[in-house]
Design a protein around this motif. Structure first.
Motif, PDB file in Angstrom:
ATOM      1  N   MET A   1       0.852  -1.171   0.000  1.00  0.00           N
ATOM      2  CA  MET A   1       0.000   0.000   0.000  1.00  0.00           C
ATOM      3  C   MET A   1       0.898   1.234   0.000  1.00  0.00           C
ATOM      4  SD  MET A   1      -2.993   1.090   2.685  1.00  0.00           S
ATOM      5  CE  MET A   1      -4.207   0.023   1.988  1.00  0.00           C
ATOM      6  N   SER A   2       0.584   2.178  -0.828  1.00  0.00           N
ATOM      7  CA  SER A   2       1.401   3.387  -0.921  1.00  0.00           C
ATOM      8  C   SER A   2       1.131   4.292   0.266  1.00  0.00           C
ATOM      9  CB  SER A   2       1.091   4.118  -2.228  1.00  0.00           C
ATOM     10  OG  SER A   2      -0.216   4.663  -2.174  1.00  0.00           O
ATOM     11  N   GLY A   3       2.001   5.243   0.468  1.00  0.00           N
ATOM     12  CA  GLY A   3       1.834   6.209   1.558  1.00  0.00           C
ATOM     13  C   GLY A   3       0.553   6.991   1.415  1.00  0.00           C
ATOM     14  N   LYS A   4       0.185   7.344   0.163  1.00  0.00           N
ATOM     15  CA  LYS A   4      -1.048   8.102  -0.084  1.00  0.00           C
ATOM     16  C   LYS A   4      -2.277   7.278   0.287  1.00  0.00           C
ATOM     17  CE  LYS A   4      -3.705  11.268  -2.106  1.00  0.00           C
ATOM     18  NZ  LYS A   4      -4.416  12.094  -1.211  1.00  0.00           N
ATOM     19  N   GLY A   5      -2.276   6.001  -0.096  1.00  0.00           N
ATOM     20  CA  GLY A   5      -3.396   5.114   0.231  1.00  0.00           C
ATOM     21  C   GLY A   5      -3.533   4.912   1.728  1.00  0.00           C
ATOM     22  N   PHE A   6      -2.407   4.774   2.404  1.00  0.00           N
ATOM     23  CA  PHE A   6      -2.418   4.610   3.848  1.00  0.00           C
ATOM     24  C   PHE A   6      -2.949   5.878   4.520  1.00  0.00           C
ATOM     25  CE2 PHE A   6      -0.366   5.006   8.020  1.00  0.00           C
ATOM     26  CZ  PHE A   6      -0.852   3.850   8.619  1.00  0.00           C
ATOM     27  N   GLN A   7      -2.547   7.022   4.004  1.00  0.00           N
ATOM     28  CA  GLN A   7      -3.000   8.309   4.572  1.00  0.00           C
ATOM     29  C   GLN A   7      -4.511   8.450   4.406  1.00  0.00           C
ATOM     30  OE1 GLN A   7      -1.125  10.328   6.355  1.00  0.00           O
ATOM     31  NE2 GLN A   7      -2.731  11.815   6.680  1.00  0.00           N
ATOM     32  N   ASP A   8      -5.023   8.084   3.244  1.00  0.00           N
ATOM     33  CA  ASP A   8      -6.465   8.150   2.996  1.00  0.00           C
ATOM     34  C   ASP A   8      -7.220   7.220   3.945  1.00  0.00           C
ATOM     35  OD1 ASP A   8      -6.036   9.979   0.974  1.00  0.00           O
ATOM     36  OD2 ASP A   8      -6.237   8.502  -0.661  1.00  0.00           O
ATOM     37  N   LYS A  10      -6.201   6.168   6.836  1.00  0.00           N
ATOM     38  CA  LYS A  10      -6.093   6.725   8.185  1.00  0.00           C
ATOM     39  C   LYS A  10      -7.114   7.851   8.391  1.00  0.00           C
ATOM     40  CE  LYS A  10      -2.972   9.224  11.210  1.00  0.00           C
ATOM     41  NZ  LYS A  10      -1.838  10.102  11.269  1.00  0.00           N
ATOM     42  N   GLN A  11      -7.248   8.722   7.418  1.00  0.00           N
ATOM     43  CA  GLN A  11      -8.208   9.828   7.528  1.00  0.00           C
ATOM     44  C   GLN A  11      -9.641   9.313   7.570  1.00  0.00           C
ATOM     45  OE1 GLN A  11      -7.163  12.363   4.219  1.00  0.00           O
ATOM     46  NE2 GLN A  11      -5.663  13.522   5.437  1.00  0.00           N
ATOM     47  N   GLN A  12      -9.912   8.293   6.776  1.00  0.00           N
ATOM     48  CA  GLN A  12     -11.255   7.708   6.779  1.00  0.00           C
ATOM     49  C   GLN A  12     -11.560   7.099   8.145  1.00  0.00           C
ATOM     50  OE1 GLN A  12     -11.920   4.692   3.803  1.00  0.00           O
ATOM     51  NE2 GLN A  12     -14.026   4.333   4.456  1.00  0.00           N
ATOM     52  N   ALA A  13     -10.601   6.388   8.705  1.00  0.00           N
ATOM     53  CA  ALA A  13     -10.792   5.765  10.022  1.00  0.00           C
ATOM     54  C   ALA A  13     -10.985   6.833  11.090  1.00  0.00           C
ATOM     55  CB  ALA A  13      -9.597   4.877  10.362  1.00  0.00           C
ATOM     56  N   GLU A  14     -10.196   7.901  11.018  1.00  0.00           N
ATOM     57  CA  GLU A  14     -10.338   8.986  11.995  1.00  0.00           C
ATOM     58  C   GLU A  14     -11.709   9.636  11.895  1.00  0.00           C
ATOM     59  OE1 GLU A  14      -6.981  11.445  11.074  1.00  0.00           O
ATOM     60  OE2 GLU A  14      -5.628  10.310  12.388  1.00  0.00           O
ATOM     61  N   GLY A  15     -12.192   9.805  10.657  1.00  0.00           N
ATOM     62  CA  GLY A  15     -13.527  10.378  10.456  1.00  0.00           C
ATOM     63  C   GLY A  15     -14.615   9.492  11.034  1.00  0.00           C
ATOM     64  N   GLU A  16     -14.464   8.179  10.843  1.00  0.00           N
ATOM     65  CA  GLU A  16     -15.462   7.252  11.380  1.00  0.00           C
ATOM     66  C   GLU A  16     -15.429   7.222  12.901  1.00  0.00           C
ATOM     67  OE1 GLU A  16     -14.986   3.496   9.397  1.00  0.00           O
ATOM     68  OE2 GLU A  16     -15.477   4.369   7.441  1.00  0.00           O
ATOM     69  N   VAL A  17     -14.243   7.305  13.467  1.00  0.00           N
ATOM     70  CA  VAL A  17     -14.125   7.356  14.930  1.00  0.00           C
ATOM     71  C   VAL A  17     -14.770   8.634  15.462  1.00  0.00           C
ATOM     72  CG1 VAL A  17     -12.479   7.604  16.835  1.00  0.00           C
ATOM     73  CG2 VAL A  17     -12.104   5.861  15.094  1.00  0.00           C
ATOM     74  N   GLN A  18     -14.532   9.748  14.777  1.00  0.00           N
ATOM     75  CA  GLN A  18     -15.135  11.024  15.195  1.00  0.00           C
ATOM     76  C   GLN A  18     -16.657  10.965  15.093  1.00  0.00           C
ATOM     77  OE1 GLN A  18     -13.477  13.745  16.547  1.00  0.00           O
ATOM     78  NE2 GLN A  18     -15.566  14.340  17.031  1.00  0.00           N
ATOM     79  N   ASP A  19     -17.163  10.376  14.010  1.00  0.00           N
ATOM     80  CA  ASP A  19     -18.612  10.214  13.847  1.00  0.00           C
ATOM     81  C   ASP A  19     -19.198   9.369  14.974  1.00  0.00           C
ATOM     82  OD1 ASP A  19     -18.482  11.734  11.545  1.00  0.00           O
ATOM     83  OD2 ASP A  19     -18.652  10.011  10.172  1.00  0.00           O
ATOM     84  N   ALA A  20     -18.510   8.286  15.310  1.00  0.00           N
ATOM     85  CA  ALA A  20     -18.981   7.418  16.392  1.00  0.00           C
ATOM     86  C   ALA A  20     -18.964   8.159  17.729  1.00  0.00           C
ATOM     87  CB  ALA A  20     -18.121   6.155  16.475  1.00  0.00           C
ATOM     88  N   ALA A  21     -17.916   8.941  17.962  1.00  0.00           N
ATOM     89  CA  ALA A  21     -17.836   9.715  19.206  1.00  0.00           C
ATOM     90  C   ALA A  21     -18.958  10.750  19.267  1.00  0.00           C
ATOM     91  CB  ALA A  21     -16.470  10.395  19.312  1.00  0.00           C
TER      92      ALA A  21
END
Length: 76
Positions: A1-8, A10-21
């Motif tokens: 997985m490229s750095g860009k894909g990993f960053q995306d 990570k951002q998606q996971a952070e957004g989902e965690v924020q939504d859940a919170a």
């Protein structure tokens, strides 16, 4: 997985965690509001019951004093 894909990802996971919170916070606030409303209803009912008791006792005391006045010849 490229750095860009990993960053995306990570951002998606952070957004989902924020939504859940946010959802959890909203649910917690709703629970607090419901508990507050229920507590207020209990207090309102207790006050109403106490007021009715005071009014009944006042009426009975008034009748007793009136009856005592009649017995003592103070009232007809």
């Amino acid at each position: 997985m490229s750095g860009k894909g990993f960053q995306d990802l990570k951002q998606q996971a952070e957004g989902e965690v924020q939504d859940a919170a946010n959802a959890l916070g909203k649910s917690a606030q709703q629970a607090v509001n419901q508990a507050t409303d229920a507590g207020q209803k209990v207090i309102d009912q207790a006050c109403k019951t106490a007021q009715e008791g005071v009014e009944k006792a006042t009426g009975q005391a008034s009748e007793a004093v009136s009856g005592l006045g009649k017995k003592c010849g103070l009232r007809k």
